[in-house]
Structure formats: structure tokens, C-alpha cells
Scaffold this motif. Structure first.
Motif, PDB file in Angstrom:
ATOM      1  N   ALA A   1       0.838  -1.199   0.000  1.00 19.70           N
ATOM      2  CA  ALA A   1       0.000   0.000   0.000  1.00 19.70           C
ATOM      3  C   ALA A   1       0.877   1.254   0.000  1.00 19.70           C
ATOM      4  CB  ALA A   1      -0.926  -0.005   1.212  1.00 19.70           C
ATOM      5  N   TYR A   2       1.966   1.220   0.734  1.00 15.34           N
ATOM      6  CA  TYR A   2       2.880   2.356   0.789  1.00 15.34           C
ATOM      7  C   TYR A   2       3.527   2.605  -0.573  1.00 15.34           C
ATOM      8  CZ  TYR A   2       6.654   5.419   2.354  1.00 15.34           C
ATOM      9  OH  TYR A   2       7.517   6.467   2.505  1.00 15.34           O
ATOM     10  N   VAL A   3       3.866   1.529  -1.278  1.00 15.28           N
ATOM     11  CA  VAL A   3       4.426   1.670  -2.630  1.00 15.28           C
ATOM     12  C   VAL A   3       3.424   2.385  -3.533  1.00 15.28           C
ATOM     13  CG1 VAL A   3       5.101   0.361  -4.693  1.00 15.28           C
ATOM     14  CG2 VAL A   3       6.003  -0.295  -2.460  1.00 15.28           C
ATOM     15  N   VAL A   4       2.159   2.008  -3.435  1.00 12.23           N
ATOM     16  CA  VAL A   4       1.121   2.643  -4.247  1.00 12.23           C
ATOM     17  C   VAL A   4       0.950   4.115  -3.842  1.00 12.23           C
ATOM     18  CG1 VAL A   4      -1.344   2.642  -4.806  1.00 12.23           C
ATOM     19  CG2 VAL A   4      -0.073   0.483  -4.738  1.00 12.23           C
ATOM     20  N   LEU A   5       0.921   4.386  -2.541  1.00  9.88           N
ATOM     21  CA  LEU A   5       0.788   5.770  -2.077  1.00  9.88           C
ATOM     22  C   LEU A   5       1.981   6.623  -2.502  1.00  9.88           C
ATOM     23  CD1 LEU A   5      -0.677   5.281   1.519  1.00  9.88           C
ATOM     24  CD2 LEU A   5      -1.839   6.208  -0.502  1.00  9.88           C
ATOM     25  N   ALA A   6       3.177   6.061  -2.454  1.00 12.03           N
ATOM     26  CA  ALA A   6       4.368   6.787  -2.896  1.00 12.03           C
ATOM     27  C   ALA A   6       4.262   7.119  -4.383  1.00 12.03           C
ATOM     28  CB  ALA A   6       5.622   5.974  -2.606  1.00 12.03           C
ATOM     29  N   PHE A   7       3.746   6.167  -5.146  1.00 16.75           N
ATOM     30  CA  PHE A   7       3.541   6.420  -6.586  1.00 16.75           C
ATOM     31  C   PHE A   7       2.548   7.559  -6.794  1.00 16.75           C
ATOM     32  CE2 PHE A   7       0.711   5.642 -10.230  1.00 16.75           C
ATOM     33  CZ  PHE A   7       1.606   5.911 -11.253  1.00 16.75           C
TER      34      PHE A   7
ATOM     35  N   ALA B   1       8.527   6.928 -11.676  1.00 20.37           N
ATOM     36  CA  ALA B   1       7.606   6.504 -10.612  1.00 20.37           C
ATOM     37  C   ALA B   1       6.824   5.268 -11.036  1.00 20.37           C
ATOM     38  CB  ALA B   1       6.657   7.639 -10.248  1.00 20.37           C
ATOM     39  N   LEU B   2       6.454   5.188 -12.289  1.00 17.83           N
ATOM     40  CA  LEU B   2       5.720   4.020 -12.791  1.00 17.83           C
ATOM     41  C   LEU B   2       6.599   2.771 -12.755  1.00 17.83           C
ATOM     42  CD1 LEU B   2       3.014   3.144 -13.935  1.00 17.83           C
ATOM     43  CD2 LEU B   2       3.865   3.686 -16.210  1.00 17.83           C
ATOM     44  N   ILE B   3       7.856   2.927 -13.112  1.00 18.56           N
ATOM     45  CA  ILE B   3       8.802   1.799 -13.040  1.00 18.56           C
ATOM     46  C   ILE B   3       8.995   1.370 -11.592  1.00 18.56           C
ATOM     47  CG2 ILE B   3      11.219   1.134 -13.420  1.00 18.56           C
ATOM     48  CD1 ILE B   3      11.099   3.002 -15.936  1.00 18.56           C
TER      49      ILE B   3
END
Length: 127
Positions: free
Chosen positions: A77-83, A95-97
């Protein structure tokens, strides 16, 4: 590649150490702002959680596998929020990579942890 408890322990501990060191370096070289402070605290919390899980992995997989799963899911979830947060900086392709790689790694960790938990539970019951 099939992870073992030992290799997963090493991975989690190494990631935690690099996470702590990286957060300290970035925080010390940057101007302290509220967003940087919040990100640093979250990064340190995940690093501490990964370190704890890495140190106690065998026992956690057998007795409290949900702790391991929940930390990994929270990390996803944090990876998605960071994106989503990085969409405002203009570095969308990078950011997408990072999103893709981050989600693949955390998915792999999650599936490995679930498999190892089942194996460890079975091993302990067989004794």
C-alpha cells in the motif's frame, strides 16, 4: 527461485539496514520539511518492522504469520501511495517503473511468506 526461511531472513534484514541507512542519509542531506519528515518516519517504521520480522522470521511464520503478511501488505500500500504522491513531481515514468518493481517484489515476498508459513506450520506439526 524458491525462497527459504534463511534467504528471506537475510533479505529482510539487509533491506531493513539499507532502509535505515538510506533514510538517515537522505534526511541529513535534505532540508527538513514536514513531508520529508513524514516520509522518513514511515520509511524508518517499515525498516524497523522488516528488521524485526527478519530476526524472528521462523517463529513468526509458525505462530503469527498474519504479522508478516500485514507488514508486507502495508508495504504494498505504501508503494502505491508513494507512486500517487510522486505524480505531483513530474517524474511519472520513473515513478511508474518504481511502482511496478515495488509491487512485484512485495507480491513475491507475500507469496513466499505464505508458502513458508504453511511449510513451517506443517514441519512443526510433524515433529
Amino acid at each position: 527461485m524458491k525462497e527459504s526461511i534463511g534467504s528471506l531472513k537475510v533479505y529482510l534484514i539487509v533491506v531493513a539496514i539499507f532502509g535505515i541507512a538510506g533514510t538517515i542519509v537522505i534526511a541529513s542531506e535534505s532540508e527538513v520539511t514536514l513531508p520529508l519528515l513524514l516520509i522518513s518516519v514511515v520509511d524508518l517504521a517499515f525498516s524497523a518492522a522488516y528488521l524485526y520480522i527478519g530476526i524472528r522470521l521462523r517463529k513468526l511464520l509458525a505462530e503469527s504469520p498474519k504479522i508478516v503478511e500485514n507488514v508486507i501488505i502495508a508495504s504494498m500500500a505504501y508503494v502505491v501511495l508513494a507512486f500517487l504522491g510522486s505524480l505531483f513531481t513530474g517524474l511519472q515514468m520513473i515513478a511508474l517503473i518504481e511502482l511496478g518493481i515495488g509491487l512485484l517484489i512485495t507480491w513475491y515476498l507475500l507469496t513466499s511468506a505464505r508458502r513458508l508459513s504453511q511449510e513451517e506450520t506443517y514441519r512443526r506439526r510433524s515433529k
